[in-house]
Write a protein that holds these residues in place. Structure first.
Motif, PDB file in Angstrom:
ATOM      1  N   TYR A 196       0.832  -1.196   0.000  1.00  9.52           N
ATOM      2  CA  TYR A 196       0.000   0.000   0.000  1.00  9.52           C
ATOM      3  C   TYR A 196       0.871   1.252   0.000  1.00  9.52           C
ATOM      4  CZ  TYR A 196      -4.476  -2.294   0.901  1.00  9.52           C
ATOM      5  OH  TYR A 196      -5.619  -3.039   0.788  1.00  9.52           O
ATOM      6  N   PRO A 197       0.424   2.335  -0.648  1.00 13.25           N
ATOM      7  CA  PRO A 197       1.144   3.604  -0.511  1.00 13.25           C
ATOM      8  C   PRO A 197       1.340   3.942   0.962  1.00 13.25           C
ATOM      9  CG  PRO A 197      -0.512   3.781  -2.225  1.00 13.25           C
ATOM     10  CD  PRO A 197      -0.738   2.450  -1.550  1.00 13.25           C
ATOM     11  N   ILE A 198       2.461   4.531   1.299  1.00 13.68           N
ATOM     12  CA  ILE A 198       2.816   4.757   2.691  1.00 13.68           C
ATOM     13  C   ILE A 198       1.772   5.606   3.421  1.00 13.68           C
ATOM     14  CG2 ILE A 198       4.206   6.832   2.299  1.00 13.68           C
ATOM     15  CD1 ILE A 198       5.236   3.876   4.547  1.00 13.68           C
ATOM     16  N   SER A 199       1.093   6.496   2.690  1.00 11.99           N
ATOM     17  CA  SER A 199       0.074   7.345   3.320  1.00 11.99           C
ATOM     18  C   SER A 199      -1.159   6.565   3.730  1.00 11.99           C
ATOM     19  CB  SER A 199      -0.337   8.469   2.363  1.00 11.99           C
ATOM     20  OG  SER A 199      -0.921   7.935   1.185  1.00 11.99           O
ATOM     21  N   ALA A 255       2.367   0.978   9.679  1.00 12.37           N
ATOM     22  CA  ALA A 255       3.292   0.055   9.007  1.00 12.37           C
ATOM     23  C   ALA A 255       4.589   0.764   8.645  1.00 12.37           C
ATOM     24  CB  ALA A 255       2.643  -0.519   7.744  1.00 12.37           C
ATOM     25  N   ARG A 256       5.674  -0.016   8.598  1.00 14.26           N
ATOM     26  CA  ARG A 256       6.973   0.552   8.230  1.00 14.26           C
ATOM     27  C   ARG A 256       7.121   0.575   6.703  1.00 14.26           C
ATOM     28  NH1 ARG A 256       8.719  -4.501  10.972  1.00 14.26           N
ATOM     29  NH2 ARG A 256       9.051  -6.101   9.384  1.00 14.26           N
ATOM     30  N   VAL A 264       5.993   2.882  -0.677  1.00 13.20           N
ATOM     31  CA  VAL A 264       4.994   1.906  -0.240  1.00 13.20           C
ATOM     32  C   VAL A 264       5.370   1.325   1.114  1.00 13.20           C
ATOM     33  CG1 VAL A 264       4.335   1.350  -2.597  1.00 13.20           C
ATOM     34  CG2 VAL A 264       6.106  -0.010  -1.469  1.00 13.20           C
ATOM     35  N   ALA A 265       4.380   0.746   1.761  1.00 15.70           N
ATOM     36  CA  ALA A 265       4.561   0.200   3.102  1.00 15.70           C
ATOM     37  C   ALA A 265       4.441  -1.313   3.101  1.00 15.70           C
ATOM     38  CB  ALA A 265       3.511   0.784   4.049  1.00 15.70           C
ATOM     39  N   GLU A 266       4.961  -1.911   4.151  1.00 18.22           N
ATOM     40  CA  GLU A 266       4.787  -3.340   4.375  1.00 18.22           C
ATOM     41  C   GLU A 266       3.391  -3.560   4.963  1.00 18.22           C
ATOM     42  OE1 GLU A 266       7.970  -4.979   6.699  1.00 18.22           O
ATOM     43  OE2 GLU A 266       9.368  -4.924   5.019  1.00 18.22           O
ATOM     44  N   ALA A 282      -8.599  -9.599   6.363  1.00 16.71           N
ATOM     45  CA  ALA A 282      -7.498  -9.327   7.279  1.00 16.71           C
ATOM     46  C   ALA A 282      -6.655  -8.165   6.780  1.00 16.71           C
ATOM     47  CB  ALA A 282      -6.623 -10.567   7.448  1.00 16.71           C
ATOM     48  N   ASN A 283      -5.982  -7.515   7.734  1.00 20.18           N
ATOM     49  CA  ASN A 283      -5.125  -6.367   7.468  1.00 20.18           C
ATOM     50  C   ASN A 283      -3.828  -6.569   8.239  1.00 20.18           C
ATOM     51  OD1 ASN A 283      -4.275  -3.821   6.632  1.00 20.18           O
ATOM     52  ND2 ASN A 283      -5.361  -2.751   8.274  1.00 20.18           N
ATOM     53  N   ALA A 284      -2.683  -6.572   7.537  1.00 21.26           N
ATOM     54  CA  ALA A 284      -1.405  -6.940   8.160  1.00 21.26           C
ATOM     55  C   ALA A 284      -0.358  -5.864   7.924  1.00 21.26           C
ATOM     56  CB  ALA A 284      -0.913  -8.271   7.598  1.00 21.26           C
ATOM     57  N   PHE A 285       0.566  -5.760   8.888  1.00 23.43           N
ATOM     58  CA  PHE A 285       1.656  -4.789   8.811  1.00 23.43           C
ATOM     59  C   PHE A 285       2.987  -5.414   9.179  1.00 23.43           C
ATOM     60  CE2 PHE A 285      -1.546  -1.461  10.551  1.00 23.43           C
ATOM     61  CZ  PHE A 285      -2.026  -1.178   9.277  1.00 23.43           C
TER      62      PHE A 285
END
Length: 357
Positions: free
Chosen positions: A243-246, A251-252, A260-262, A274-277
């Motif tokens: 996902y875009p970091i914003s 998430a890191r 993008v983010a993890e 589910a939603n994971a980081f």
């Protein structure tokens, strides 16, 4: 003439309960199977406190407020948590390595076939492990849940998924290009800033509605809900990632591409499960994101929630970890073919004005 639809009959009517009971018994079998799965992998089951000083600091999540009165009869505002995340991460800072929680959580302004004001979230964390391990966890748990329910197919609204099939992995960049013809990352700079004008132009060209006060995030969410999500989790589950970091407040950044983010979400039958980081552990950056999200919440809804300073303090000593939240009730729905979330809740909350649920 009153056009309000009649309330459904109450769940406690014997005939209604008899129809609901098979799915409720399957719910118990699924929970027991998943608990065994975690325990076999050296996870510790925990119980996060529901009362918190902050319900969470995401723009579009709404909490239930209450008041705690101390021994001196002084009132203090508290909230029912929208997720056990803050408390769970404090346990990671305390030294826990692998934890899971079947947490009762509360979200206001949410009631649809897939939403309920009180529901169960299965949340688990792995210290020192990459968030891609959570992707494998998801695939395994879908198969475990289906087997416990006695089914080989997940179903919802005419869509089916094979719970034993390997999930498809799809980045947001790939999904936007495939289903909307939009180059998403063209509108995100190397430092994570977003170009609202560029995304608005692309969305309009793709035939989507854009209004003047839409933010970049509003447009992103509209493309996702109208053009992307209907195609996800068909035949096999989908893991939508990067996902875009914003759009990943906790998430890191992904190594090698700070745009993008993890973060990933799991979909089955078009339903977000589910939603994971890969968890952010920088307290200064986390504070910056919380404050930005609360400013946006105040702009849109005229309210903001306090920041849990104890949580930010715990982040300073929290180890590298990955975590995920899974909507347990939604998983049960797909395993039992239920039409709506109330069908798999033992005692659903009655709607305002009384009547059934």
């Amino acid at each position: 003439m009153d056009s309000t639809p009649p309330s459904p009959p109450p769940f406690w009517r014997p005939d209604i309960h008899a129809n609901r009971r098979p799915a409720l018994l399957a719910r118990g079998r699924i929970k027991a199977a998943l608990r065994r799965w975690f325990e076999a992998r050296d996870f510790t089951e925990v119980e996060a406190a529901i009362l918190q000083v902050s319900p969470g600091n995401e723009t579009h999540l709404h909490g239930f407020g209450t008041t705690l009165v101390d021994d001196a009869a002084r009132p203090h505002p508290y909230y029912l948590h929208t997720s056990p995340e803050f408390a769970a991460k404090k346990l990671l800072a305390a030294g826990e390595k692998r934890i899971f929680d079947f947490a009762r959580v509360f979200r206001n302004r949410e009631r649809t076939a897939l939403h309920h004001p009180e529901f169960t979230m299965l949340e688990w964390y792995r210290v020192g492990e990459d968030y891609e391990v959570l992707m494998r966890d998801c695939a395994a748990l879908l198969a475990e849940a289906a087997a416990a329910a006695g089914t080989s197919v997940l179903r919802w609204r005419g869509t089916e998924v094979d719970p034993a099939a390997e999930p498809e992995r799809l980045t947001l960049q790939e999904a936007f290009a495939r289903h909307a013809g939009i180059d998403l990352l063209r509108t995100v700079t190397a430092d994570g800033e977003v170009d609202r004008g560029a995304l608005a132009a692309d969305a309009l060209e793709a035939g989507l509605r854009v209004v003047p006060d839409d933010s970049w995030s509003d447009i992103f969410s509209r493309v996702l809900s109208e053009r992307i999500e209907p195609h996800l989790g068909r035949g096999h589950a989908t893991i939508l990632c990067e996902y875009p970091i914003s759009e990943a407040a906790l998430a890191r950044p992904k190594p090698g591409d700070p745009r993008v983010a993890e973060r990933f979400e799991l979909y089955a039958c078009g339903v977000e499960l589910a939603n994971a980081f890969g968890e952010l552990t920088d307290p200064a950056e986390q504070r910056r994101r919380f404050e930005a999200d609360m400013a946006e919440k105040e702009r849109i809804y005229g309210e903001r929630y306090p920041i849990d300073e104890d949580f930010l303090a715990a982040l300073e000593s929290m180890p590298t970890a990955s975590g995920i939240a899974l909507g347990f009730d939604r998983l049960v729905m797909l395993c039992t073919g239920a039409r709506r979330i109330e069908d798999v809740l033992w005692t659903p909350v009655a709607p305002p004005g009384g009547g059934g649920a």
